[in-house]
Design an enzyme around this catalytic site. Structure first.
Site, PDB file in Angstrom:
ATOM      1  N   GLU A 275     -31.668   7.172 -39.384  1.00  0.00           N
ATOM      2  CA  GLU A 275     -30.585   6.236 -39.022  1.00  0.00           C
ATOM      3  C   GLU A 275     -29.258   6.706 -39.601  1.00  0.00           C
ATOM      4  O   GLU A 275     -28.209   6.588 -38.961  1.00  0.00           O
ATOM      5  CB  GLU A 275     -30.904   4.820 -39.496  1.00  0.00           C
ATOM      6  CG  GLU A 275     -32.066   4.183 -38.780  1.00  0.00           C
ATOM      7  CD  GLU A 275     -31.943   4.253 -37.263  1.00  0.00           C
ATOM      8  OE1 GLU A 275     -30.913   3.827 -36.718  1.00  0.00           O
ATOM      9  OE2 GLU A 275     -32.889   4.749 -36.618  1.00  0.00           O
ATOM     10  N   TRP A 278     -27.859   8.925 -37.278  1.00  0.00           N
ATOM     11  CA  TRP A 278     -27.112   8.320 -36.159  1.00  0.00           C
ATOM     12  C   TRP A 278     -25.651   8.086 -36.538  1.00  0.00           C
ATOM     13  O   TRP A 278     -24.739   8.223 -35.727  1.00  0.00           O
ATOM     14  CB  TRP A 278     -27.769   7.010 -35.707  1.00  0.00           C
ATOM     15  CG  TRP A 278     -28.833   7.257 -34.684  1.00  0.00           C
ATOM     16  CD1 TRP A 278     -30.172   7.356 -34.918  1.00  0.00           C
ATOM     17  CD2 TRP A 278     -28.648   7.473 -33.270  1.00  0.00           C
ATOM     18  NE1 TRP A 278     -30.829   7.614 -33.732  1.00  0.00           N
ATOM     19  CE2 TRP A 278     -29.919   7.692 -32.714  1.00  0.00           C
ATOM     20  CE3 TRP A 278     -27.537   7.506 -32.431  1.00  0.00           C
ATOM     21  CZ2 TRP A 278     -30.113   7.930 -31.349  1.00  0.00           C
ATOM     22  CZ3 TRP A 278     -27.713   7.749 -31.077  1.00  0.00           C
ATOM     23  CH2 TRP A 278     -28.991   7.960 -30.551  1.00  0.00           C
ATOM     24  N   TRP A 306     -16.085  -4.273 -13.880  1.00  0.00           N
ATOM     25  CA  TRP A 306     -16.231  -5.317 -14.910  1.00  0.00           C
ATOM     26  C   TRP A 306     -15.572  -6.602 -14.434  1.00  0.00           C
ATOM     27  O   TRP A 306     -14.585  -6.578 -13.713  1.00  0.00           O
ATOM     28  CB  TRP A 306     -15.573  -4.868 -16.218  1.00  0.00           C
ATOM     29  CG  TRP A 306     -16.114  -3.608 -16.798  1.00  0.00           C
ATOM     30  CD1 TRP A 306     -15.446  -2.424 -16.923  1.00  0.00           C
ATOM     31  CD2 TRP A 306     -17.421  -3.382 -17.338  1.00  0.00           C
ATOM     32  NE1 TRP A 306     -16.255  -1.479 -17.506  1.00  0.00           N
ATOM     33  CE2 TRP A 306     -17.470  -2.040 -17.773  1.00  0.00           C
ATOM     34  CE3 TRP A 306     -18.561  -4.176 -17.506  1.00  0.00           C
ATOM     35  CZ2 TRP A 306     -18.595  -1.461 -18.356  1.00  0.00           C
ATOM     36  CZ3 TRP A 306     -19.675  -3.614 -18.084  1.00  0.00           C
ATOM     37  CH2 TRP A 306     -19.705  -2.278 -18.498  1.00  0.00           C
ATOM     38  N   ASN A 341     -29.418  -4.738 -36.467  1.00  0.00           N
ATOM     39  CA  ASN A 341     -29.210  -3.731 -35.413  1.00  0.00           C
ATOM     40  C   ASN A 341     -29.908  -4.091 -34.103  1.00  0.00           C
ATOM     41  O   ASN A 341     -29.345  -3.937 -33.019  1.00  0.00           O
ATOM     42  CB  ASN A 341     -29.695  -2.358 -35.898  1.00  0.00           C
ATOM     43  CG  ASN A 341     -29.494  -1.289 -34.851  1.00  0.00           C
ATOM     44  OD1 ASN A 341     -28.381  -1.054 -34.387  1.00  0.00           O
ATOM     45  ND2 ASN A 341     -30.585  -0.669 -34.416  1.00  0.00           N
ATOM     46  N   TRP A 359     -17.353  -3.469 -22.198  1.00  0.00           N
ATOM     47  CA  TRP A 359     -17.809  -3.198 -23.562  1.00  0.00           C
ATOM     48  C   TRP A 359     -16.655  -3.223 -24.542  1.00  0.00           C
ATOM     49  O   TRP A 359     -16.828  -3.566 -25.722  1.00  0.00           O
ATOM     50  CB  TRP A 359     -18.582  -1.871 -23.641  1.00  0.00           C
ATOM     51  CG  TRP A 359     -17.784  -0.637 -23.298  1.00  0.00           C
ATOM     52  CD1 TRP A 359     -17.693  -0.033 -22.086  1.00  0.00           C
ATOM     53  CD2 TRP A 359     -16.966   0.147 -24.178  1.00  0.00           C
ATOM     54  NE1 TRP A 359     -16.874   1.074 -22.151  1.00  0.00           N
ATOM     55  CE2 TRP A 359     -16.417   1.212 -23.422  1.00  0.00           C
ATOM     56  CE3 TRP A 359     -16.636   0.066 -25.535  1.00  0.00           C
ATOM     57  CZ2 TRP A 359     -15.561   2.174 -23.976  1.00  0.00           C
ATOM     58  CZ3 TRP A 359     -15.781   1.022 -26.090  1.00  0.00           C
ATOM     59  CH2 TRP A 359     -15.261   2.057 -25.315  1.00  0.00           C
ATOM     60  N   TRP A 382     -21.524   0.551 -28.861  1.00  0.00           N
ATOM     61  CA  TRP A 382     -21.183  -0.146 -27.610  1.00  0.00           C
ATOM     62  C   TRP A 382     -21.346   0.765 -26.403  1.00  0.00           C
ATOM     63  O   TRP A 382     -21.878   0.356 -25.371  1.00  0.00           O
ATOM     64  CB  TRP A 382     -19.762  -0.729 -27.694  1.00  0.00           C
ATOM     65  CG  TRP A 382     -19.786  -2.044 -28.395  1.00  0.00           C
ATOM     66  CD1 TRP A 382     -19.540  -2.278 -29.714  1.00  0.00           C
ATOM     67  CD2 TRP A 382     -20.160  -3.307 -27.835  1.00  0.00           C
ATOM     68  NE1 TRP A 382     -19.732  -3.600 -30.005  1.00  0.00           N
ATOM     69  CE2 TRP A 382     -20.103  -4.257 -28.878  1.00  0.00           C
ATOM     70  CE3 TRP A 382     -20.532  -3.736 -26.561  1.00  0.00           C
ATOM     71  CZ2 TRP A 382     -20.404  -5.615 -28.672  1.00  0.00           C
ATOM     72  CZ3 TRP A 382     -20.835  -5.078 -26.362  1.00  0.00           C
ATOM     73  CH2 TRP A 382     -20.769  -6.004 -27.400  1.00  0.00           C
TER      74      TRP A 382
HETATM   75  P1  FAD Z   1     -30.065   0.582 -41.887  1.00  0.00           P
HETATM   76  O1  FAD Z   1     -31.077   0.412 -40.826  1.00  0.00           O
HETATM   77  O2  FAD Z   1     -30.508   0.354 -43.276  1.00  0.00           O
HETATM   78  O3  FAD Z   1     -29.494   2.069 -41.720  1.00  0.00           O
HETATM   79  C1  FAD Z   1     -28.873   2.795 -42.787  1.00  0.00           C
HETATM   80  C2  FAD Z   1     -27.482   3.234 -42.377  1.00  0.00           C
HETATM   81  O4  FAD Z   1     -27.544   4.110 -41.269  1.00  0.00           O
HETATM   82  C3  FAD Z   1     -26.571   2.094 -41.935  1.00  0.00           C
HETATM   83  O5  FAD Z   1     -26.005   1.442 -43.028  1.00  0.00           O
HETATM   84  C4  FAD Z   1     -25.567   2.812 -41.066  1.00  0.00           C
HETATM   85  O6  FAD Z   1     -24.568   3.443 -41.829  1.00  0.00           O
HETATM   86  C5  FAD Z   1     -26.420   3.888 -40.405  1.00  0.00           C
HETATM   87  N1  FAD Z   1     -26.912   3.433 -39.103  1.00  0.00           N
HETATM   88  C6  FAD Z   1     -28.015   2.714 -38.842  1.00  0.00           C
HETATM   89  N2  FAD Z   1     -28.173   2.523 -37.513  1.00  0.00           N
HETATM   90  C7  FAD Z   1     -27.126   3.134 -36.929  1.00  0.00           C
HETATM   91  C8  FAD Z   1     -26.711   3.300 -35.578  1.00  0.00           C
HETATM   92  N3  FAD Z   1     -27.418   2.818 -34.556  1.00  0.00           N
HETATM   93  N4  FAD Z   1     -25.568   3.961 -35.331  1.00  0.00           N
HETATM   94  C9  FAD Z   1     -24.835   4.488 -36.338  1.00  0.00           C
HETATM   95  N5  FAD Z   1     -25.182   4.367 -37.634  1.00  0.00           N
HETATM   96  C10 FAD Z   1     -26.305   3.704 -37.930  1.00  0.00           C
HETATM   97  N6  FAD Z   1     -22.792   0.264 -37.579  1.00  0.00           N
HETATM   98  C11 FAD Z   1     -21.746   0.269 -38.425  1.00  0.00           C
HETATM   99  O7  FAD Z   1     -21.865   0.750 -39.558  1.00  0.00           O
HETATM  100  N7  FAD Z   1     -20.539  -0.247 -38.035  1.00  0.00           N
HETATM  101  C12 FAD Z   1     -20.334  -0.779 -36.799  1.00  0.00           C
HETATM  102  O8  FAD Z   1     -19.216  -1.199 -36.493  1.00  0.00           O
HETATM  103  C13 FAD Z   1     -21.450  -0.825 -35.904  1.00  0.00           C
HETATM  104  N8  FAD Z   1     -21.320  -1.389 -34.678  1.00  0.00           N
HETATM  105  C14 FAD Z   1     -22.408  -1.405 -33.829  1.00  0.00           C
HETATM  106  C15 FAD Z   1     -22.265  -1.963 -32.551  1.00  0.00           C
HETATM  107  C16 FAD Z   1     -23.333  -2.005 -31.671  1.00  0.00           C
HETATM  108  C17 FAD Z   1     -23.162  -2.602 -30.307  1.00  0.00           C
HETATM  109  C18 FAD Z   1     -24.576  -1.471 -32.072  1.00  0.00           C
HETATM  110  C19 FAD Z   1     -25.750  -1.513 -31.142  1.00  0.00           C
HETATM  111  C20 FAD Z   1     -24.727  -0.906 -33.330  1.00  0.00           C
HETATM  112  C21 FAD Z   1     -23.655  -0.859 -34.225  1.00  0.00           C
HETATM  113  N9  FAD Z   1     -23.780  -0.300 -35.510  1.00  0.00           N
HETATM  114  C22 FAD Z   1     -22.697  -0.267 -36.352  1.00  0.00           C
HETATM  115  C23 FAD Z   1     -25.017   0.401 -35.918  1.00  0.00           C
HETATM  116  C24 FAD Z   1     -26.056  -0.447 -36.668  1.00  0.00           C
HETATM  117  O9  FAD Z   1     -26.284  -1.648 -36.003  1.00  0.00           O
HETATM  118  C25 FAD Z   1     -25.671  -0.744 -38.116  1.00  0.00           C
HETATM  119  O10 FAD Z   1     -25.258   0.438 -38.762  1.00  0.00           O
HETATM  120  C26 FAD Z   1     -26.829  -1.325 -38.900  1.00  0.00           C
HETATM  121  O11 FAD Z   1     -27.288  -2.495 -38.292  1.00  0.00           O
HETATM  122  C27 FAD Z   1     -26.371  -1.633 -40.313  1.00  0.00           C
HETATM  123  O12 FAD Z   1     -27.394  -2.264 -41.035  1.00  0.00           O
HETATM  124  P2  FAD Z   1     -28.109  -1.529 -42.232  1.00  0.00           P
HETATM  125  O13 FAD Z   1     -27.096  -0.971 -43.177  1.00  0.00           O
HETATM  126  O14 FAD Z   1     -29.107  -2.469 -42.780  1.00  0.00           O
HETATM  127  O15 FAD Z   1     -28.827  -0.324 -41.495  1.00  0.00           O
END
Ligand code: FAD
Length: 492
Positions: A275, A278, A306, A341, A359, A382
């Site tokens: 993650e 990502w 849209w 997420n 979006w 997005w």
């Molecule tokens: P964990 O699951 O513990 O993951 C660890 C770290 O990995 C996160 O803190 C984050 O830095 C990174 N990460 C995890 N999933 C993703 C992902 N899909 N894409 C990119 N990085 C990821 N994340 C943001 O940090 N800021 C945002 O503005 C943001 N907007 C989002 C908008 C949409 C529509 C979607 C679908 C996802 C978005 N995310 C965003 C990605 C993701 O949802 C969050 O990073 C995650 O939910 C944060 O929770 P966590 O720290 O517990 O994640």
């Protein structure tokens, strides 16, 4: 000795901060400054980010003071403010971390050029990513658009170990500094962030505490729990990473060390690190396609039909769509500044597909309300859900919020927590109260439409409408037309 100026940006920490470490390594005259960017236009931090920024800067001020130093706070256009301070100090060097978004890069370039013109040594350091975006190339030499090969390449490229925080910091000469409170970053009336304090601890100490807690208590189970919004299965490190209170390299090594210590935790920790991959991927994309902040990577989506519907948008923002998992997510976002997420994907899909709203409207709302609002990740998320980004979910993959709820919130605990109107419903109907037989609804005292809104759209009809719109866009854009292609890197 002429001083070194260290400009803090999205790197509000002292540990594993290469620019700071380099400045302190060979100089006793180091001045630390943070500049509140008041010239970023619609990319100024949103309300929730401003709340976080206040806490993060307060923590950094304390940490710097505890080491004998002082963090200077100024506001304005950073390109001008940093150079004015450098002139005031007659600085020899200006050091700062690299930034990867369009404005951050432009500011870095402007300071570099202005400093060089004055004979100052200006240096940009890595520190916010595991690997620099230009170091990762496909076999044919271009940037990546697909995650899995990107992730493999990152594993080969990434190296280096975290560096510690400096033990002591020099006291700067007498300099004018704003008071943090004067910036008014926290909301007053109404104080919509009142509940945030109980959940979050902005700053490096809070970040490291959360990382330690996650690695010792939840990381081993991450693989199975990460999709369950009804469980505390993810790290919630996102705002800490967003503000650079932790470096990803620090997180990486701490996670690897935890995997070595805890038998059986390897799969969970690998999945967690993926993650983090990502996050790197999103930064890679934004770096190579800076126009992604407003434009779809798949250019044909510029023609997508849209809708405009302020009433529906408002219902979505307020968590009043009548679709329980969507409303639960949107209320969690409003009340905590964060959303799980899995639910982010569901609410985003509902907005762009079931409601057919752009979006960009969802991205803007997230930008304002997320404490982790991050340009690269938000735009990446997005565009991924909308089907117009890199390695994206195909447009025709429309998340069904009822099925998603049944699968990932099987008892309805998450929905019931955030949508208490539904607390008395049996799990079978909590994700689709409209399907509850009237006699059962009557017995539980719940009346759909009165106690909770009827769904804004029929999920089946709106799905079909979305697919028809998508097909219409494909038919309208001839395959040979340039609009059907993907954007080339670095174009705008
Ligand atoms: P964990 O699951 O513990 O993951 C660890 C770290 O990995 C996160 O803190 C984050 O830095 C990174 N990460 C995890 N999933 C993703 C992902 N899909 N894409 C990119 N990085 C990821 N994340 C943001 O940090 N800021 C945002 O503005 C943001 N907007 C989002 C908008 C949409 C529509 C979607 C679908 C996802 C978005 N995310 C965003 C990605 C993701 O949802 C969050 O990073 C995650 O939910 C944060 O929770 P966590 O720290 O517990 O994640």
């Amino acid at each position: 000795m002429r001083p070194t100026l260290v400009w803090f940006r999205q790197d509000l920490r002292l540990a594993d901060h290469p620019a700071l470490a380099a400045a302190c390594a060979d100089s006793d005259a180091v001045v630390l400054v943070y500049v509140l960017d008041t010239a970023a236009g619609d990319r100024e931090p949103g309300g929730a980010s401003r709340w976080w920024l206040h806490g993060s800067l307060a923590a950094l001020e304390d940490a710097v003071a505890a080491r004998g130093g002082r963090l200077i706070l100024r506001r304005g256009d950073p390109a001008q403010v940093v150079m004015a301070l450098a002139d005031e100090l007659n600085a020899e060097r200006i050091f700062f971390s690299r930034s990867y978004d369009p404005r951050g890069r432009a500011l870095g370039r402007a300071i570099h050029d202005a400093g060089a013109a004055r004979g100052m040594h200006v240096k940009r350091f890595p520190g916010s990513l595991l690997a620099e975006p230009e170091h990762l190339r496909t076999g044919s030499g271009g940037p990546f658009k697909v995650f899995t090969p990107f992730w493999r390449a990152l594993g080969r490229q990434f190296e280096g170990f975290p560096v510690g925080a400096p033990d002591a910091l020099p006291r700067p000469p007498r300099l004018v500094s704003d008071s943090l409170d004067s910036w008014g970053l926290r909301p007053r009336s109404p104080d919509w962030a009142a509940g945030f304090e109980d959940i979050w601890e902005p700053g490096e100490v809070g970040a490291q505490g959360r990382l330690t807690e996650f690695l010792s208590e939840a990381a081993a189970e991450y693989d199975g729990a990460r999709d369950r919004p009804d469980q505390e299965g993810t790290s919630r490190l996102s705002p800490h990473l967003r503000f650079g209170e932790l470096s990803p390299r620090f997180v990486w090594h701490a996670a690897r060390a935890a995997a070595a210590e805890q038998a059986g935790s390897g799969a969970g920790i690998d999945s967690f690190l993926r993650e983090l991959g990502w996050r790197e991927f999103c930064y890679h994309l934004l770096y190579h396609w800076p126009e992604l902040t407003t434009k779809p990577l798949r250019a044909q989506f510029a023609e997508f039909p849209w809708r405009e519907d302020p009433t529906a948008l408002r219902a979505w923002q307020r968590g009043q769509t009548g679709v329980p998992l969507v409303d639960a997510g949107m209320r969690q976002l409003w009340q905590t500044g964060w959303m799980h997420n899995r639910v982010r994907m569901v609410v985003a899909s509902f907005l762009v597909k079931n409601l057919l709203l752009p979006w960009q409207a969802g991205e803007a709302w997230f930008w304002d309300t997320l404490v982790d609002a991050d340009l690269a990740n938000n735009v990446g998320g997005w565009q991924w859900v909308a089907g117009c980004g890199a390695d994206a979910a195909p447009y025709f993959r429309v998340f069904n919020p009822v099925r998603q709820g049944e699968k990932f919130d099987p008892e309805g605990a998450y929905v019931k927590h955030w949508v208490p109107e539904l607390a008395a419903l049996p799990p079978k109907y909590v994700h689709q109260p409209w399907a509850m037989p009237p006699q059962l609804a009557g017995a539980s005292g719940f009346q759909p439409g009165r106690d909770y809104p009827a769904p804004l759209v029929d999920l089946g009809d709106s799905r079909r409408r979305a697919l028809a719109a998508y097909q219409g866009m494909r038919d309208a854009v001839a395959p040979t037309s340039s609009a059907a292609t993907e954007r080339s890197p670095g174009t705008s």
